[in-house]
Design a protein around this motif. Structure first.
Motif, PDB file in Angstrom:
ATOM      1  N   VAL A  14      23.216  10.140  -4.855  1.00  0.00           N
ATOM      2  CA  VAL A  14      23.862  11.867  -4.930  1.00  0.00           C
ATOM      3  C   VAL A  14      23.503  12.616  -5.845  1.00  0.00           C
ATOM      4  CG1 VAL A  14      25.530  12.831  -3.954  1.00  0.00           C
ATOM      5  CG2 VAL A  14      25.243  10.923  -2.537  1.00  0.00           C
ATOM      6  N   SER A  15      24.236  11.897  -7.259  1.00  0.00           N
ATOM      7  CA  SER A  15      23.882  12.947  -8.177  1.00  0.00           C
ATOM      8  C   SER A  15      22.553  12.982  -8.952  1.00  0.00           C
ATOM      9  CB  SER A  15      24.299  12.730  -9.205  1.00  0.00           C
ATOM     10  OG  SER A  15      23.803  11.099 -10.196  1.00  0.00           O
TER      11      SER A  15
ATOM     12  N   LYS B 197      28.779  30.407   2.392  1.00  0.00           N
ATOM     13  CA  LYS B 197      28.932  30.134   3.201  1.00  0.00           C
ATOM     14  C   LYS B 197      28.607  29.211   4.133  1.00  0.00           C
ATOM     15  CE  LYS B 197      29.699  33.975   6.706  1.00  0.00           C
ATOM     16  NZ  LYS B 197      29.753  34.908   7.192  1.00  0.00           N
ATOM     17  N   ASN B 198      27.084  29.120   4.236  1.00  0.00           N
ATOM     18  CA  ASN B 198      26.219  28.399   5.119  1.00  0.00           C
ATOM     19  C   ASN B 198      26.502  26.681   4.922  1.00  0.00           C
ATOM     20  OD1 ASN B 198      24.682  30.647   6.922  1.00  0.00           O
ATOM     21  ND2 ASN B 198      23.276  30.051   5.520  1.00  0.00           N
ATOM     22  N   ILE B 199      27.050  26.676   3.347  1.00  0.00           N
ATOM     23  CA  ILE B 199      26.470  24.858   3.721  1.00  0.00           C
ATOM     24  C   ILE B 199      28.293  24.819   4.352  1.00  0.00           C
ATOM     25  CG2 ILE B 199      26.665  23.669   1.594  1.00  0.00           C
ATOM     26  CD1 ILE B 199      24.544  23.839   2.157  1.00  0.00           C
ATOM     27  N   PHE B 200      29.634  25.614   3.607  1.00  0.00           N
ATOM     28  CA  PHE B 200      30.695  25.282   3.977  1.00  0.00           C
ATOM     29  C   PHE B 200      31.467  25.289   5.487  1.00  0.00           C
ATOM     30  CE2 PHE B 200      31.265  26.152  -1.203  1.00  0.00           C
ATOM     31  CZ  PHE B 200      31.472  24.677  -1.314  1.00  0.00           C
ATOM     32  N   THR B 201      30.934  26.408   5.944  1.00  0.00           N
ATOM     33  CA  THR B 201      30.342  26.712   7.565  1.00  0.00           C
ATOM     34  C   THR B 201      30.234  25.315   7.894  1.00  0.00           C
ATOM     35  OG1 THR B 201      31.169  28.714   7.536  1.00  0.00           O
ATOM     36  CG2 THR B 201      30.338  27.813   9.329  1.00  0.00           C
ATOM     37  N   GLU B 202      28.761  24.263   7.719  1.00  0.00           N
ATOM     38  CA  GLU B 202      28.418  23.644   8.243  1.00  0.00           C
ATOM     39  C   GLU B 202      29.681  21.768   7.640  1.00  0.00           C
ATOM     40  OE1 GLU B 202      26.528  23.166  10.804  1.00  0.00           O
ATOM     41  OE2 GLU B 202      26.458  24.722  10.959  1.00  0.00           O
ATOM     42  N   PHE B 203      29.847  22.427   6.175  1.00  0.00           N
ATOM     43  CA  PHE B 203      30.743  20.841   5.710  1.00  0.00           C
ATOM     44  C   PHE B 203      32.185  21.219   7.224  1.00  0.00           C
ATOM     45  CE2 PHE B 203      29.672  20.173   1.481  1.00  0.00           C
ATOM     46  CZ  PHE B 203      28.226  20.164   1.614  1.00  0.00           C
ATOM     47  N   ASP B 204      32.770  22.346   7.853  1.00  0.00           N
ATOM     48  CA  ASP B 204      33.942  22.125   8.221  1.00  0.00           C
ATOM     49  C   ASP B 204      33.276  22.192  10.022  1.00  0.00           C
ATOM     50  OD1 ASP B 204      35.461  23.543   6.209  1.00  0.00           O
ATOM     51  OD2 ASP B 204      35.466  25.487   6.903  1.00  0.00           O
ATOM     52  N   ARG B 205      32.487  22.344  10.287  1.00  0.00           N
ATOM     53  CA  ARG B 205      32.311  22.017  11.231  1.00  0.00           C
ATOM     54  C   ARG B 205      31.565  20.271  11.622  1.00  0.00           C
ATOM     55  NH1 ARG B 205      30.219  25.930  14.292  1.00  0.00           N
ATOM     56  NH2 ARG B 205      28.755  27.049  12.813  1.00  0.00           N
ATOM     57  N   ILE B 206      31.361  20.131  10.477  1.00  0.00           N
ATOM     58  CA  ILE B 206      31.030  18.035  10.230  1.00  0.00           C
ATOM     59  C   ILE B 206      32.375  17.632  10.168  1.00  0.00           C
ATOM     60  CG2 ILE B 206      30.397  16.567   9.008  1.00  0.00           C
ATOM     61  CD1 ILE B 206      28.464  18.177   7.814  1.00  0.00           C
ATOM     62  N   ASP B 207      33.521  18.123   9.527  1.00  0.00           N
ATOM     63  CA  ASP B 207      34.261  17.185   9.287  1.00  0.00           C
ATOM     64  C   ASP B 207      35.808  17.614  11.052  1.00  0.00           C
ATOM     65  OD1 ASP B 207      33.642  16.587   6.238  1.00  0.00           O
ATOM     66  OD2 ASP B 207      34.937  18.297   5.158  1.00  0.00           O
ATOM     67  N   GLY B 208      34.578  18.441  11.378  1.00  0.00           N
ATOM     68  CA  GLY B 208      35.883  18.590  12.798  1.00  0.00           C
ATOM     69  C   GLY B 208      37.030  19.460  12.482  1.00  0.00           C
ATOM     70  N   LYS B 209      37.426  20.726  11.524  1.00  0.00           N
ATOM     71  CA  LYS B 209      37.753  21.630  11.544  1.00  0.00           C
ATOM     72  C   LYS B 209      37.634  23.174  12.194  1.00  0.00           C
ATOM     73  CE  LYS B 209      38.474  20.257   5.994  1.00  0.00           C
ATOM     74  NZ  LYS B 209      38.518  20.583   5.135  1.00  0.00           N
TER      75      LYS B 209
ATOM     76  N   ILE C  60      23.413  19.256   3.497  1.00  0.00           N
ATOM     77  CA  ILE C  60      23.516  19.048   4.335  1.00  0.00           C
ATOM     78  C   ILE C  60      23.785  17.784   5.690  1.00  0.00           C
ATOM     79  CG2 ILE C  60      24.334  20.076   7.317  1.00  0.00           C
ATOM     80  CD1 ILE C  60      23.937  22.541   7.026  1.00  0.00           C
ATOM     81  N   MET C  61      22.785  17.349   5.014  1.00  0.00           N
ATOM     82  CA  MET C  61      21.768  15.773   5.673  1.00  0.00           C
ATOM     83  C   MET C  61      23.164  14.713   4.664  1.00  0.00           C
ATOM     84  SD  MET C  61      18.614  13.517   5.825  1.00  0.00           S
ATOM     85  CE  MET C  61      17.737  14.865   5.975  1.00  0.00           C
ATOM     86  N   MET C  62      23.019  15.510   3.470  1.00  0.00           N
ATOM     87  CA  MET C  62      23.966  13.801   2.373  1.00  0.00           C
ATOM     88  C   MET C  62      25.165  14.418   2.311  1.00  0.00           C
ATOM     89  SD  MET C  62      21.738  15.541  -0.686  1.00  0.00           S
ATOM     90  CE  MET C  62      22.738  14.650  -2.201  1.00  0.00           C
ATOM     91  N   TYR C  63      26.101  15.542   2.899  1.00  0.00           N
ATOM     92  CA  TYR C  63      27.313  15.396   3.690  1.00  0.00           C
ATOM     93  C   TYR C  63      27.949  14.378   4.775  1.00  0.00           C
ATOM     94  CZ  TYR C  63      31.431  17.324   4.608  1.00  0.00           C
ATOM     95  OH  TYR C  63      33.523  17.413   3.891  1.00  0.00           O
ATOM     96  N   THR C  64      26.313  14.488   5.471  1.00  0.00           N
ATOM     97  CA  THR C  64      26.978  13.565   7.179  1.00  0.00           C
ATOM     98  C   THR C  64      26.985  12.465   6.627  1.00  0.00           C
ATOM     99  OG1 THR C  64      24.902  13.405   7.223  1.00  0.00           O
ATOM    100  CG2 THR C  64      26.002  15.573   8.181  1.00  0.00           C
ATOM    101  N   LYS C  65      26.360  11.683   5.657  1.00  0.00           N
ATOM    102  CA  LYS C  65      26.285  10.771   4.468  1.00  0.00           C
ATOM    103  C   LYS C  65      27.546  10.497   4.143  1.00  0.00           C
ATOM    104  CE  LYS C  65      20.811   9.745   5.748  1.00  0.00           C
ATOM    105  NZ  LYS C  65      21.585   8.950   6.845  1.00  0.00           N
ATOM    106  N   PHE C  66      27.514  10.721   2.770  1.00  0.00           N
ATOM    107  CA  PHE C  66      28.699  10.618   1.811  1.00  0.00           C
ATOM    108  C   PHE C  66      29.818  11.135   1.114  1.00  0.00           C
ATOM    109  CE2 PHE C  66      23.546  10.151   1.397  1.00  0.00           C
ATOM    110  CZ  PHE C  66      23.482   8.881   0.702  1.00  0.00           C
TER     111      PHE C  66
ATOM    112  N   ARG D  37      30.184  17.270  -1.668  1.00  0.00           N
ATOM    113  CA  ARG D  37      31.415  18.156  -2.539  1.00  0.00           C
ATOM    114  C   ARG D  37      31.745  18.912  -4.600  1.00  0.00           C
ATOM    115  NH1 ARG D  37      34.125  21.671   0.800  1.00  0.00           N
ATOM    116  NH2 ARG D  37      34.517  20.848   2.807  1.00  0.00           N
ATOM    117  N   LYS D  38      31.968  16.952  -4.872  1.00  0.00           N
ATOM    118  CA  LYS D  38      32.285  17.495  -6.496  1.00  0.00           C
ATOM    119  C   LYS D  38      30.605  17.729  -6.870  1.00  0.00           C
ATOM    120  CE  LYS D  38      34.075  12.336  -6.145  1.00  0.00           C
ATOM    121  NZ  LYS D  38      33.541  10.867  -6.209  1.00  0.00           N
ATOM    122  N   HIS D  39      29.683  17.750  -6.422  1.00  0.00           N
ATOM    123  CA  HIS D  39      28.559  18.617  -7.216  1.00  0.00           C
ATOM    124  C   HIS D  39      28.391  20.208  -6.908  1.00  0.00           C
ATOM    125  CE1 HIS D  39      26.920  15.209  -8.671  1.00  0.00           C
ATOM    126  NE2 HIS D  39      27.424  14.247  -8.072  1.00  0.00           N
ATOM    127  N   LEU D  40      29.186  21.115  -5.926  1.00  0.00           N
ATOM    128  CA  LEU D  40      29.551  22.454  -5.511  1.00  0.00           C
ATOM    129  C   LEU D  40      29.944  23.053  -6.394  1.00  0.00           C
ATOM    130  CD1 LEU D  40      28.246  21.910  -1.918  1.00  0.00           C
ATOM    131  CD2 LEU D  40      26.464  22.373  -3.389  1.00  0.00           C
TER     132      LEU D  40
END
Length: 255
Positions: free
Chosen positions: A147-148, A202-214, A174-180, A185-188
């Motif tokens: 990941v690093s 904005k796009n990255i964190f919006t997708e993260f929210d969607r993946i997290d169900g937020k 985003i692919m990495m976030y779905t897996k790890f 996030r530690k690297h952002l």
């Protein structure tokens, strides 16, 4: 009987493999750089055949694959799409080979950061980001990806002037976030209102929210707008009912 060299001494299998690997490497050093599609195609065929031929000698396979990979990588940024695609297909075929895969050669080299002088070569940068995505899909972290390492590779791409490079980076992150998850996030940068003013983050964190169900900010706004509309509709209906009552009281509307 053992094969003899020109000097009359027996030639071992290892010695023969080394000779084949070196001779092939010399040929590939020229042909893998060629701009003619068929020449590159034949060079890749020779590479695959030689890897099978010398498969019993891991050091020779290692040397030949490393050398060839270093020549194929820049071809992935070729302006001729057919050549760029062929180079990438060759790398993926090598990485999936049961002879090469146990050596974990491809993935660590694929993560090596681009030289600053090459960052402007956007087709190459995008091609290498796409390659990391394909390797991740194929093998996960088993091939030596980390990941690093991947996040370090795409760091400069987050602010790249080419949208295609930023889009490829968004897709990979985003692919990495779905897996790890949180390891990414530690690297952002920290997620806050200021950083979300940057369209990329904005796009990255919006997708993260969607993946997290937020609920995303867009979801929250849509909900607030719907509630506001419902409230206004209710007020309007009450006002209409009040007007009807007043009209009835004035005798303007018959029973």
């Amino acid at each position: 009987s053992a094969r003899l060299s020109d000097s009359g001494h027996p030639v071992s299998a290892d010695h023969s493999s080394t000779a084949i690997a070196r001779a092939t490497a010399q040929i590939l050093d020229i042909t893998l750089k060629d701009r003619v599609f068929i020449v590159l195609q034949n060079a890749i065929t020779l590479l695959m055949h030689t890897v099978k031929t010398i498969s019993s000698s891991r050091p020779d396979v290692n040397h030949l694959v490393q050398k060839s990979f270093s020549l194929l990588l820049p071809r992935m940024g070729d302006q001729a799409p057919r050549i760029a695609s062929l180079a990438k297909e060759a790398v993926m075929e090598l990485s999936a080979s049961p002879i090469v895969k146990p050596l974990n050669i491809i993935c660590p080299i694929a993560m090596e950061p681009m030289k600053k002088s090459n960052l402007s070569l956007w087709q190459l940068y995008k091609g290498r980001i796409d390659l990391l995505g394909d390797l991740l899909k194929q093998d996960g972290l088993k091939c030596g990806l980390t990941v690093s390492g991947m996040m370090k590779f795409v760091q400069p791409a987050m602010e790249h002037r080419r949208g295609a490079v930023r889009d490829a980076t968004t897709k990979l992150v985003i692919m990495m976030y779905t897996k790890f998850g949180q390891d990414v996030r530690k690297h952002l940068p920290e997620d806050n209102a200021v950083i979300r003013k940057n369209p990329f983050f904005k796009n990255i964190f919006t997708e993260f929210d969607r993946i997290d169900g937020k609920p995303t900010k867009a979801d929250i706004k849509a909900k607030a707008d719907a509630e506001e509309k419902a409230k206004n509709d209710q007020i309007r209906q009450l006002q209409e009912q009040m007007e009807m009552l007043k009209a009835l009281q004035r005798g303007e509307i018959p029973d």
